[in-house]
Design a protein around this motif. Structure first.
Motif, mmCIF file in Angstrom:
data_model
loop_
_atom_site.group_PDB
_atom_site.id
_atom_site.type_symbol
_atom_site.label_atom_id
_atom_site.label_comp_id
_atom_site.label_asym_id
_atom_site.label_seq_id
_atom_site.Cartn_x
_atom_site.Cartn_y
_atom_site.Cartn_z
ATOM 1 N N LYS A 35 49.008 25.229 29.645
ATOM 2 C CA LYS A 35 49.061 26.679 29.757
ATOM 3 C C LYS A 35 47.716 27.228 30.200
ATOM 4 O O LYS A 35 46.673 26.843 29.681
ATOM 5 C CB LYS A 35 49.443 27.293 28.398
ATOM 6 N N VAL A 36 47.761 28.128 31.196
ATOM 7 C CA VAL A 36 46.568 28.852 31.639
ATOM 8 C C VAL A 36 46.829 30.341 31.422
ATOM 9 O O VAL A 36 47.825 30.886 31.912
ATOM 10 C CB VAL A 36 46.256 28.591 33.130
ATOM 11 N N TYR A 37 45.941 30.972 30.673
ATOM 12 C CA TYR A 37 46.119 32.380 30.332
ATOM 13 C C TYR A 37 45.550 33.290 31.430
ATOM 14 O O TYR A 37 44.621 32.906 32.159
ATOM 15 C CB TYR A 37 45.464 32.687 28.983
ATOM 16 N N ARG A 38 46.129 34.461 31.501
ATOM 17 C CA ARG A 38 45.730 35.424 32.534
ATOM 18 C C ARG A 38 44.228 35.720 32.470
ATOM 19 O O ARG A 38 43.564 35.845 33.514
ATOM 20 C CB ARG A 38 46.542 36.716 32.382
ATOM 21 N N ARG A 39 43.697 35.888 31.265
ATOM 22 C CA ARG A 39 42.276 36.247 31.157
ATOM 23 C C ARG A 39 41.384 35.170 31.762
ATOM 24 O O ARG A 39 40.303 35.461 32.300
ATOM 25 C CB ARG A 39 41.914 36.490 29.687
ATOM 26 N N GLU A 40 41.814 33.905 31.672
ATOM 27 C CA GLU A 40 41.046 32.818 32.260
ATOM 28 C C GLU A 40 41.046 32.932 33.788
ATOM 29 O O GLU A 40 40.027 32.690 34.453
ATOM 30 C CB GLU A 40 41.638 31.463 31.845
ATOM 31 N N ILE A 41 42.182 33.300 34.328
ATOM 32 C CA ILE A 41 42.297 33.492 35.788
ATOM 33 C C ILE A 41 41.385 34.622 36.236
ATOM 34 O O ILE A 41 40.663 34.509 37.242
ATOM 35 C CB ILE A 41 43.759 33.775 36.176
ATOM 36 N N GLU A 42 41.401 35.727 35.511
ATOM 37 C CA GLU A 42 40.589 36.880 35.884
ATOM 38 C C GLU A 42 39.099 36.553 35.818
ATOM 39 O O GLU A 42 38.323 37.008 36.667
ATOM 40 C CB GLU A 42 40.929 38.060 34.982
ATOM 41 N N GLU A 43 38.716 35.778 34.825
ATOM 42 C CA GLU A 43 37.301 35.418 34.696
ATOM 43 C C GLU A 43 36.854 34.498 35.835
ATOM 44 O O GLU A 43 35.746 34.619 36.355
ATOM 45 C CB GLU A 43 37.055 34.740 33.348
ATOM 46 N N LYS A 44 37.705 33.579 36.252
ATOM 47 C CA LYS A 44 37.314 32.623 37.303
ATOM 48 C C LYS A 44 37.411 33.245 38.696
ATOM 49 O O LYS A 44 36.485 33.082 39.518
ATOM 50 C CB LYS A 44 38.193 31.378 37.236
ATOM 51 N N TYR A 45 38.508 33.939 38.962
ATOM 52 C CA TYR A 45 38.762 34.404 40.329
ATOM 53 C C TYR A 45 38.389 35.866 40.553
ATOM 54 O O TYR A 45 38.216 36.291 41.694
ATOM 55 C CB TYR A 45 40.242 34.204 40.684
ATOM 56 N N GLY A 46 38.288 36.658 39.474
ATOM 57 C CA GLY A 46 38.031 38.079 39.635
ATOM 58 C C GLY A 46 39.314 38.842 39.927
ATOM 59 O O GLY A 46 40.360 38.248 40.224
ATOM 60 N N ARG A 47 39.224 40.161 39.871
ATOM 61 C CA ARG A 47 40.418 40.969 40.146
ATOM 62 C C ARG A 47 40.133 42.192 41.014
ATOM 63 O O ARG A 47 40.990 43.043 41.207
ATOM 64 C CB ARG A 47 41.065 41.418 38.830
ATOM 65 N N LYS A 48 38.898 42.266 41.530
ATOM 66 C CA LYS A 48 38.566 43.385 42.410
ATOM 67 C C LYS A 48 39.138 43.139 43.802
ATOM 68 O O LYS A 48 39.554 42.029 44.141
ATOM 69 C CB LYS A 48 37.058 43.586 42.454
ATOM 70 N N LYS A 49 39.124 44.182 44.613
ATOM 71 C CA LYS A 49 39.740 44.101 45.934
ATOM 72 C C LYS A 49 39.203 42.942 46.779
ATOM 73 O O LYS A 49 40.001 42.192 47.376
ATOM 74 C CB LYS A 49 39.551 45.435 46.666
ATOM 75 N N PRO A 50 37.880 42.732 46.864
ATOM 76 C CA PRO A 50 37.390 41.586 47.644
ATOM 77 C C PRO A 50 37.887 40.249 47.094
ATOM 78 O O PRO A 50 38.150 39.310 47.862
ATOM 79 C CB PRO A 50 35.865 41.706 47.527
ATOM 80 N N ASP A 51 38.037 40.165 45.749
ATOM 81 C CA ASP A 51 38.543 38.933 45.137
ATOM 82 C C ASP A 51 40.001 38.695 45.518
ATOM 83 O O ASP A 51 40.386 37.575 45.882
ATOM 84 C CB ASP A 51 38.416 39.010 43.609
ATOM 85 N N VAL A 52 40.785 39.740 45.416
ATOM 86 C CA VAL A 52 42.206 39.629 45.761
ATOM 87 C C VAL A 52 42.367 39.280 47.232
ATOM 88 O O VAL A 52 43.198 38.434 47.605
ATOM 89 C CB VAL A 52 42.939 40.950 45.422
#
Length: 495
Positions: free
Chosen positions: A247-264
């Protein structure tokens, strides 16, 4: 002061097809091109053609590095203050909006990997891949592109409500999809307080874009990233559950990949199929139209009072002297009751080169409920017709034949005959059934009592609350757009 107040329309937002904006301040809603793409009437198709031809021209100029063409196309975009939609604009959409579009926007579009790869196909895609482009810019650009249809719509509403148009007003740049050029000219426009006003159908505005970045990130991109990490045996984001599941939690994804427009944008360019799948899904789902409650909250106006609108009809004296008043009051009630299924009412609509007229013509925009039921059962209902008879005598075959003679496979074959009362309702309903069985179309007759029933049904749907003690068989909440009375009358026509 709102448009309805400035022009003394004696209407509020619920009984008006357009957004009843303040003539000075802005209403925080936005025109969404994806919503326009789901319109099926002639007005909507014209808007779609303009959006498609304009943005295709922009992309073509950018890909061919034709700077003069892209500067011409984008430089004619300006801040559309005439609609009074949105909120206070930032620098990119302020006084230098056109200059920003023709320089910075064009430059970013030319450099965009998403444009080169074909991910940017429509105007609304730029909100995902171009910096400083959000719902406000998309709305402003859309307004510029469909300025011509908005002028025509404003003329239609001004004619319907006797709002005085001023002659010889500069139209502003109007996109011509045939010549693929901007054209300026003089036109008739509303000028409250001396400033240009364009009315906007409330069916094409939203709080946010249908192609929502938050929806895409949360429900499409993040799940893909989670599945990739869970499948990677070297991933440090994985938590192994007691069951052995990774299982990979959403918060882990956000911390690694980011969620700002350039990240997306970065992660999407590496996985273009995710965005294409997202767009395909969204294209199959009609955007939600703002409800009466949503519009009331956004514009700080009261919701429609169906009882008051009904009472105005019941208080109208019977007879030819008050026929126009009855006609207007029926339109006000039905416009409020049938929204958002039926939109863009046109009064005294001419057909057969002006030889015939229809009291009220609605565009059928239903995505559920009774009017969508007709579509699914192959009844031609692109438009719904209403004839109003404020007679003090019996409505009979001539009135029924008058309405059915307005039908056609292209326009539609369903109409409502609004009248005050029947001496023998069953006999007239039988006549309506005869018309149906003769394949001359479907006519639903509604007298004052039926109008009261419609209001009762809609009010009951609005006020419905689930029972305190749930029954064994859960109740299905009534939907406003179901209109049980109309379903009953339709069954009589086809049984």
């Amino acid at each position: 002061m709102r448009v309805s107040e400035f022009y003394n329309l004696n209407r509020n937002q619920g009984t008006l097809d357009f957004v009843d904006v303040d003539t000075v301040k802005d209403v925080p809603v936005y025109i969404d091109p994806s919503t326009i793409r789901h319109l099926t009437d002639d007005w909507g198709k014209e808007c779609i053609r303009m959006l498609t031809t304009f943005f295709d021209s922009v992309l073509d100029a950018v890909r061919h590095k034709d700077k003069s063409r892209s500067t011409y196309l984008l430089g004619n975009l300006g801040e559309p203050n005439e609609t009074h939609l949105g909120i206070s604009k930032g620098a990119s959409a302020g006084r230098g909006f056109g200059k920003w579009m023709s320089s910075e926007f064009a430059s970013k579009l030319a450099q965009s990997q998403a444009a080169k790869s074909g991910l940017i196909e429509d105007l609304e895609d730029t909100a995902f891949f171009i910096d400083k482009v959000g719902k406000d810019v998309i709305s402003d650009v859309t307004t510029n592109i469909i300025r011509g249809p908005l002028i025509a719509y404003t003329h239609q509403m001004a004619l319907a409500f006797d709002m005085p148009l001023i002659n010889g007003v500069d139209s502003g740049p109007v996109w011509n999809p045939q010549s693929m050029k901007w054209e300026n000219g003089l036109t008739d426009l509303l000028l409250p307080d001396g400033k240009k006003l364009l009315l906007v159908p409330k069916a094409i505005v939203r709080h946010d874009l249908h192609l929502s970045q938050s929806d895409y990130y949360r429900n499409h991109l993040v799940p893909r990233l989670q599945s990739e990490e869970e499948a990677d045996p070297r991933s440090r984001l994985v938590t192994v559950l007691k069951s052995g599941k990774r299982k990979v939690y959403r918060r882990e994804i956000e911390e690694k990949y980011g969620r700002k427009k350039p990240d997306v944008r970065r992660e999407t360019l590496e996985r273009p199929d995710v965005y294409r799948h997202f767009k395909e899904i969204k294209s199959r789902v009609a955007p939600d139209v703002m409800s009466h409650a949503d519009l009331s909250a956004a514009s700080d106006t009261p919701p429609p009072d169906y009882r008051e609108l009904l009472q105005a009809i019941l208080d109208t004296p019977v007879g030819n002297a008050d026929a126009n008043r009855y006609h207007a009051r029926v339109e006000a009630l039905l416009t409020a009751l049938f929204y958002p299924s039926l939109i863009m009412p046109e009064m005294e609509h001419e057909i057969h080169q002006g030889r015939k007229r229809i009291d009220i013509t609605y565009t059928n925009h239903a995505k559920g409920g009774f009017f969508d039921f007709l579509i699914r059962h192959k009844v031609p209902v692109q438009y719904i017709f209403v004839e109003c008879k404020n007679y003090g005598h019996e409505v009979a075959n001539p009135e029924l034949d008058q309405l059915s003679s307005r039908f056609s496979p292209l326009r539609g074959k369903f109409g409502i005959l609004a009248c005050r009362s029947f001496k023998d309702k069953d006999r007239f309903l039988a006549r309506c059934r005869d018309t149906s069985l003769d394949r001359r179309g479907f006519v639903v007759a509604l007298d004052d009592d039926d109008m009261s029933r419609l209001v009762d049904d809609v009010t009951a749907a609005i006020n419905w609350t689930p029972p305190a003690t749930p029954p064994k068989q859960p109740e299905v909440p009534p939907r406003i757009e179901d209109y049980p009375l109309l379903r009953e009358r339709y069954r009589l026509l086809v049984s």
